[in-house]
Design a protein around this motif. Structure first.
Motif: not given
Length: 443
Positions: A237-239, A256-263, A399-402, A414-419
């Motif tokens: 998953t790369c969601a 980790p949780r995803i919190v959406p920030f709008r730019g 990067f966080v793999f899970d 799971h690709v949890r974070n690809a910053p």
């Protein structure tokens, strides 16, 4: 170049028809990649190139590819200045930028190597600027040099500053076009892309089902919101904005949780775009979690200004009043968000104020180009950043793999974070993900 673009456009039309045909013809795959953003498509492309005898699919909930973060970003090809020396982010960014330029040259995708100035406008920013220079050298960023006020004006005649870090190999590109090219490579190598396929469930097949043969060879069922199913052996998953939720429905950790920030961006009026030649960035302030306002030229000739960073009330909420009750409650009931907010309260309030008042945003821009006025700008597009946040309120910057345990957990990566800068680094990230897939699943 125009001929190449026309060829890609025709290929894109043919691709849509091919996806519809593929949906009818095949429903079993060795590996399914969930998410057709730039990281998911780059990873699928790398996997099918490495394992041409296996069957791969990309599953995308939207009707088009690269629709969210990959299609709502600044388009900058970053050089790797900001990141801790020796870190994975630094390594992948420097490698990824080189691979991105090489790929665009091979495919005839237009880009501009317009450079970037990181400009110090206050005396107390100069030590931080010099530290950035040293960091960039340690990261093997090409062509870096410190320049003074006169050289700043030589490169950017309307920009004012005391000192700047000149990064001549920073560039711009249309990343949506790059992502679509990855998809074409993937399909040409035999991969399948299924759009309008929103994954809502993953479970192990029951051997007693009517699909018993598939259930033994392809034991994982992936089901979408319409009740359609595919069978596969493994899932990647790369969601992006939904990486935590996909992890949770597969029985893996929600952290980790995803919190959406709008730019939100402003744009210079067309008759004022002559004031900006390349990227102009501020010196980062380590007290604040986001970078700050910058000037970004675009491939279409426009110039974007910003962005700010405010909490989005919807994970795909690109407008000020976009609201999802579920997404909002998911964010505001998370303790990690409140810890982040309390640590950065004044910064957050300032960002919200600037989001509402155009003059406040222009005031930030005038630190660099004093000639910019409120009459020179318009409100522009917005993007939503999938910010991974831990329970202590820390921005997850690596990067966080899970995966998980048990029958299904052991078959999912799971690709949890690809910053950021994931778009710049996408081809390098794809190689790392393909290595991880091979290690975990023994392909």
């Amino acid at each position: 170049m125009a001929a190449a673009a026309l060829q890609r456009q025709r290929a894109g039309g043919g691709a849509a028809a091919l996806w519809r045909a593929q949906r009818r013809q095949r429903s079993t795959f060795d590996v399914a990649v969930v998410g057709a953003g730039i990281v998911g498509l780059a990873s699928a492309r790398e996997l099918v190139r490495r394992h041409p005898s296996l069957a791969f699919a990309v599953l995308e909930k939207e009707k088009e590819l690269a629709h969210h973060q990959s299609g709502h970003n600044s388009g900058v090809i970053h050089s790797g200045i900001y990141y801790k020396p020796g870190s994975l982010k630094a390594k992948l960014c420097v490698q990824g930028a080189a691979l991105c330029y090489e790929y665009c040259d091979q495919k005839g995708i237009p880009y501009k190597q317009c450079g970037k100035l990181i400009v110090a406008v206050e005396q107390d920013e100069i030590p931080r600027l010099k530290a950035l220079y040293e960091r960039g050298l340690q990261n093997n960023v090409r062509g870096l040099k410190l320049i003074g006020a006169k050289e700043i004006q030589t490169k950017e005649p309307f920009c004012r500053g005391l000192m700047a870090l000149d990064s001549p190999y920073t560039g711009i590109v249309n990343y949506k076009q790059v992502a679509q090219s990855y998809a074409e490579d993937f399909q040409e190598a035999g991969g399948t892309v299924l759009t309008d396929f929103e994954v809502t469930n993953m479970e192990m097949a029951k051997e007693s089902s009517s699909e018993s043969e598939d259930g033994l060879k392809y034991p994982v069922i992936v089901r979408n919101s319409k009740g359609e199913e595919i069978y596969c052996r493994h899932i990647v998953t790369c969601a992006g904005l939904y990486s935590d939720r996909l992890s949770e429905i597969s029985g893996c950790s929600p952290e980790p949780r995803i919190v959406p920030f709008r730019g939100d961006y402003l744009v210079l009026k067309p008759e004022k775009c002559y004031m900006v030649k390349g990227n102009i960035y501020p010196v980062p302030n380590p007290r604040f979690p986001f970078l700050g306002f910058h000037f970004t030229p675009r491939m279409d000739g426009s110039v974007w200004l910003g962005p700010n960073a405010v909490l989005a009330f919807k994970r795909e909420g690109y407008k000020l009043f976009d609201f999802s009750t579920g997404d909002f409650l998911d964010a505001v009931t998370y303790s990690g968000l409140w810890k982040l907010v309390l640590r950065n309260l004044s910064y957050g309030l300032s960002e919200m104020y600037r989001a509402c008042f155009l003059s406040a945003q222009v005031k930030q821009l005038q630190k660099f180009i004093p000639e910019v006025t409120v009459n020179d700008v318009l409100r522009g597009p917005s993007g939503v950043r999938a910010q991974a946040l831990d329970s202590d309120g820390n921005l997850v910057d690596d990067f966080v793999f899970d995966g998980g345990s048990g029958d299904i957990g052991s078959r999912i990566l799971h690709v949890r974070n690809a910053p950021s800068p994931a778009a710049t680094s996408s081809l390098a990230i794809a190689k790392m993900i393909a290595d991880e897939v091979k290690r975990r699943f023994e392909l």
